[in-house]
Design an enzyme around this catalytic site. Sequence first.
Site, mmCIF file in Angstrom:
data_model
loop_
_atom_site.group_PDB
_atom_site.id
_atom_site.type_symbol
_atom_site.label_atom_id
_atom_site.label_comp_id
_atom_site.label_asym_id
_atom_site.label_seq_id
_atom_site.Cartn_x
_atom_site.Cartn_y
_atom_site.Cartn_z
ATOM 1 N N TYR A 47 0.830 -1.213 0.000
ATOM 2 C CA TYR A 47 0.000 0.000 0.000
ATOM 3 C C TYR A 47 0.872 1.273 0.000
ATOM 4 O O TYR A 47 0.364 2.366 -0.218
ATOM 5 C CB TYR A 47 -0.952 0.048 1.207
ATOM 6 C CG TYR A 47 -1.900 -1.111 1.362
ATOM 7 C CD1 TYR A 47 -2.085 -2.049 0.350
ATOM 8 C CD2 TYR A 47 -2.630 -1.279 2.535
ATOM 9 C CE1 TYR A 47 -2.951 -3.116 0.519
ATOM 10 C CE2 TYR A 47 -3.506 -2.337 2.707
ATOM 11 C CZ TYR A 47 -3.654 -3.264 1.697
ATOM 12 O OH TYR A 47 -4.516 -4.315 1.879
ATOM 13 N N HIS A 70 0.521 -11.875 2.275
ATOM 14 C CA HIS A 70 -0.566 -11.129 1.616
ATOM 15 C C HIS A 70 -1.360 -11.995 0.630
ATOM 16 O O HIS A 70 -2.590 -11.926 0.584
ATOM 17 C CB HIS A 70 0.038 -9.914 0.908
ATOM 18 C CG HIS A 70 -0.922 -8.793 0.697
ATOM 19 N ND1 HIS A 70 -0.542 -7.471 0.712
ATOM 20 C CD2 HIS A 70 -2.255 -8.782 0.459
ATOM 21 C CE1 HIS A 70 -1.598 -6.703 0.491
ATOM 22 N NE2 HIS A 70 -2.655 -7.473 0.327
HETATM 23 P P1 NAD Z 1 -14.238 -1.626 1.359
HETATM 24 O O1 NAD Z 1 -15.289 -2.650 1.125
HETATM 25 O O2 NAD Z 1 -13.898 -1.210 2.739
HETATM 26 O O3 NAD Z 1 -14.707 -0.397 0.496
HETATM 27 C C1 NAD Z 1 -14.063 0.816 0.493
HETATM 28 C C2 NAD Z 1 -14.921 1.765 -0.317
HETATM 29 O O4 NAD Z 1 -16.177 1.913 0.329
HETATM 30 C C3 NAD Z 1 -14.275 3.119 -0.377
HETATM 31 O O5 NAD Z 1 -14.176 3.490 -1.723
HETATM 32 C C4 NAD Z 1 -15.212 4.050 0.368
HETATM 33 O O6 NAD Z 1 -15.414 5.213 -0.358
HETATM 34 C C5 NAD Z 1 -16.495 3.281 0.451
HETATM 35 N N1 NAD Z 1 -17.126 3.518 1.763
HETATM 36 C C6 NAD Z 1 -16.567 3.362 2.995
HETATM 37 N N2 NAD Z 1 -17.439 3.673 3.956
HETATM 38 C C7 NAD Z 1 -18.596 4.037 3.329
HETATM 39 C C8 NAD Z 1 -19.865 4.475 3.771
HETATM 40 N N3 NAD Z 1 -20.140 4.598 5.072
HETATM 41 N N4 NAD Z 1 -20.803 4.748 2.842
HETATM 42 C C9 NAD Z 1 -20.550 4.624 1.527
HETATM 43 N N5 NAD Z 1 -19.363 4.207 1.035
HETATM 44 C C10 NAD Z 1 -18.395 3.927 1.936
HETATM 45 O O7 NAD Z 1 -12.925 -2.112 0.554
HETATM 46 P P2 NAD Z 1 -11.388 -2.205 0.849
HETATM 47 O O8 NAD Z 1 -10.809 -0.891 1.244
HETATM 48 O O9 NAD Z 1 -10.806 -2.856 -0.325
HETATM 49 O O10 NAD Z 1 -11.294 -3.202 2.079
HETATM 50 C C11 NAD Z 1 -11.072 -2.782 3.427
HETATM 51 C C12 NAD Z 1 -9.656 -3.037 3.847
HETATM 52 O O11 NAD Z 1 -9.321 -4.409 3.662
HETATM 53 C C13 NAD Z 1 -8.608 -2.320 2.994
HETATM 54 O O12 NAD Z 1 -8.517 -0.954 3.257
HETATM 55 C C14 NAD Z 1 -7.388 -3.107 3.347
HETATM 56 O O13 NAD Z 1 -6.903 -2.748 4.621
HETATM 57 C C15 NAD Z 1 -7.940 -4.521 3.364
HETATM 58 N N6 NAD Z 1 -7.761 -5.215 2.063
HETATM 59 C C16 NAD Z 1 -6.979 -6.328 2.029
HETATM 60 C C17 NAD Z 1 -6.787 -7.007 0.862
HETATM 61 C C18 NAD Z 1 -5.937 -8.234 0.845
HETATM 62 O O14 NAD Z 1 -5.611 -8.728 -0.249
HETATM 63 N N7 NAD Z 1 -5.549 -8.756 1.978
HETATM 64 C C19 NAD Z 1 -7.398 -6.570 -0.335
HETATM 65 C C20 NAD Z 1 -8.198 -5.439 -0.275
HETATM 66 C C21 NAD Z 1 -8.386 -4.777 0.925
#
Ligand code: NAD
Length: 273
Positions: free
Chosen positions: A48, A106
């Site tokens: 990230y 990861h």
């Molecule tokens: P998420 O499902 O948390 O979605 C994030 C999106 O949702 C953002 O664009 C945001 O604008 C929107 N959002 C957040 N709160 C909201 C609300 N209250 N109302 C409307 N929209 C809203 O997706 P993510 O960020 O991919 O997943 C969460 C976390 O998981 C990441 O930040 C990361 O730390 C982790 N992650 C890990 C992997 C992995 O391969 N291990 C992959 C992706 C994400």
Amino acid sequence: MRTITLNDGFRIPQLGFGVFLVDPDDTARTVRDALEVGYRHIDTAAVYRNEEGVGAAVAASGIPRSELYITTKLHQSQLGRDSAMAAFDASLERLGLDYVDLYLIHWPAPATGLAVESWLALEEIQASGRARSIGVSNFRIEDLEPLLAAGSVVPAVNQFESHPIFQQRPLRAFGASHGIHTEVWGPLGQGKYDLGELPALGTIAERLGATLAQVVIAWHLHEGVIVFPKTVRRSRMEENWAALDIELTDDDLAAIRALDRNQRVGSDPAEVN
Ligand code: NAD
């Protein structure tokens, strides 16, 4: 703070804050806001490119280290014993910490054949005390089995994509049967589909006077999984945090469970190498 006790005895705050796609230049501000809202669990990763910002916000917060929970991850380009050790050292340095609470592989990167060797490196790191807990991410059952056979530590968690239309219940059940706790990523579907298109969510949200995102986060919490939605907007950080207070009924939980279409929005672990 609602916590879950992992298989190694350490406790993790069930609702955390993810920083995937948070601009490195905006990460310190974003994490500072999240800490002010109440989050104590931050999920980052080397790839990230924002571990420094997480570390800066932690250092500036004045919050005792023991009250914070920090996760980072080993990128698949650095699998293998020696590169994993070096990658871990570099992450700790960027975070400015002397230990992380949780270190994850990861992606299993099955084509490399290096997941098990890397897992044994994480066991060494854990034994050194610099990672309290160790786990994996995006591991399928077929990736977990060789690791369970070769390792002497059972992963504390497996972090994988899960949201209403892609729940991955067999993988959750496999983890549960081995003491591996589920962490979900993309809990809101990464904003890649409109939660409003799922009528069951709208009905529940309207009854409770909650937002769609709050209903989905509350559902994850009721499911007992660890969840860390991402946003850079403070108002949404507060909105998501307030999901801790939302009570769903058994019928609500069943209605959301029934939305599963086995439809991923992110990458297939078989193809990330
Ligand atoms: P998420 O499902 O948390 O979605 C994030 C999106 O949702 C953002 O664009 C945001 O604008 C929107 N959002 C957040 N709160 C909201 C609300 N209250 N109302 C409307 N929209 C809203 O997706 P993510 O960020 O991919 O997943 C969460 C976390 O998981 C990441 O930040 C990361 O730390 C982790 N992650 C890990 C992997 C992995 O391969 N291990 C992959 C992706 C994400």
